[in-house]
Design an enzyme around this catalytic site. Sequence first.
Site, PDB file in Angstrom:
ATOM      1  N   HIS A 167      31.723  31.548  40.086  1.00 25.15           N
ATOM      2  CA  HIS A 167      31.816  31.717  41.444  1.00 25.15           C
ATOM      3  C   HIS A 167      32.177  29.946  41.947  1.00 25.15           C
ATOM      4  O   HIS A 167      32.125  30.145  42.574  1.00 25.15           O
ATOM      5  CB  HIS A 167      30.993  32.204  42.293  1.00 25.15           C
ATOM      6  CG  HIS A 167      32.047  32.588  43.719  1.00 25.15           C
ATOM      7  ND1 HIS A 167      32.355  31.068  44.722  1.00 25.15           N
ATOM      8  CD2 HIS A 167      31.535  33.525  43.966  1.00 25.15           C
ATOM      9  CE1 HIS A 167      32.998  31.982  45.957  1.00 25.15           C
ATOM     10  NE2 HIS A 167      31.991  33.296  45.963  1.00 25.15           N
ATOM     11  N   ASP A 387      50.395  40.146  40.483  1.00 21.07           N
ATOM     12  CA  ASP A 387      51.778  41.247  40.099  1.00 21.07           C
ATOM     13  C   ASP A 387      52.282  40.568  38.810  1.00 21.07           C
ATOM     14  O   ASP A 387      52.814  39.313  38.200  1.00 21.07           O
ATOM     15  CB  ASP A 387      52.837  41.767  40.793  1.00 21.07           C
ATOM     16  CG  ASP A 387      54.177  42.032  40.244  1.00 21.07           C
ATOM     17  OD1 ASP A 387      54.076  42.530  39.173  1.00 21.07           O
ATOM     18  OD2 ASP A 387      55.389  42.279  40.391  1.00 21.07           O
TER      19      ASP A 387
END
Length: 450
Positions: A167, A387
């Site tokens: 992060h 995707d």
Amino acid sequence: MASSLPPFTVRRGEPVLVRPSAPTPRETKLLSDIDDAEGMRFYSSGIHLYRANPAKAGQDPARVVREALARALVLYYPLAGRLREEAGRKLVVDCAAQGVMLAEADADLTADDFGDVKCPPFPCFEQFILESTTVAGVEPVVDRPLLYVQVTRLKCGGFIFGQRICHCVVDAPGAMQFEKAICEFARGATEALPSVTPSWGREMFMARQQPRPSYPHLEYREPAGGAETDRMMTTPPGDMVRVPFFFGPREIAGLRQRAPPGMRCSRFELVAACIWRSRTAALEYAPDEEVRLSFIVNARGRPEIPLPEGFYGNAFAYSVAATTAGELCGGDLGFALDLVRKAKSAVTYDYLLSVADLMVLTGRPLFALSRTYIVSDVSHAGFKSVDFGWGEAVYGGPAKGGEGPLPGVTNYFSRAKNGKGEECIVVPVCLPKDAMEKFLLEVEGLTAEL
């Protein structure tokens, strides 16, 4: 909801380093003074579940991901580097194409075995993400790969993409930007550049030459009394229970009916105020004890904060709504809403620079946890749109219900459909078992239509 998984085995291969597929600059890059705060020094985890795609028959998803990842790392080359800590706990990235970790795995499961996973935590997520070693129970981020990926092939022809990313280097929108670049290459893009060119731009959030924090920053100051009076800090994990709450059209309508006339409220504000108030009542804090709601306010899309296009670093601050338990539970929903809205509007560019100044002056501390409910809204992150060529994910989102070692202190707000097929905000609330029933009653009392 997801059904219980049948007995299964995951056979994980030896992790390998994936390096950029072309030469990249050898340099040292500074993280911003927001990036390297203590609260960013962890790996956030995400999971994407895909069904088989007949058009991809014979293609190995692990190989497709590995090759696309190597191409994406050419532009996102800092992610292939390693963090180093300098004086004042300042973090920098040594960029030398050291690589990210990737493991291939196989599981004797099908995508259908997972059922309808509507919200985190993902079932048995530990099996589908690649963990690194811990030191005294803490996972270091210095001198470690910044990204761990596991691609788990399923016996139906589908697969699971699990990732853990540091992060300090990316926030949720930044991670999605990077993953979508991988996806473009995985789907066969021949251009060297993805549709969004990444930008470093960390100078935007550096402390000023003469640091001067100009806000109270309650998010970094523990409330009086500390953890001793907070059941969320002292209840053993085995005595906690997690229940997903769905806020669809009916619940949102009920909350809006309890908002003050003329007050324009977002769905996030309504749900956050509802859960904060209900949670506080269920935990039965003393009336004079300070309670807080801490939530992420993103800087993206704000005209007064001119982020460079393609910025993928941390561009947010925690803002805090604070009051006493007595005032919060004794007031109506409008009282909580007003506090939430004021805290949300307080985050400006000057506020972010003030956070950076505070980090430099105080040794980059962790945010406060006691009697604080911490929320991260990822409902607009676009996880399911990741995707790789197999189509939209069946599930896409955080692997866990919340980050950190204390269950229920932090929460993700995500998006899912309820049993009626309606779009909802879903919140996997975690509380001590004896508090959950009262919490449910409180939420029902605030969401029932008048």
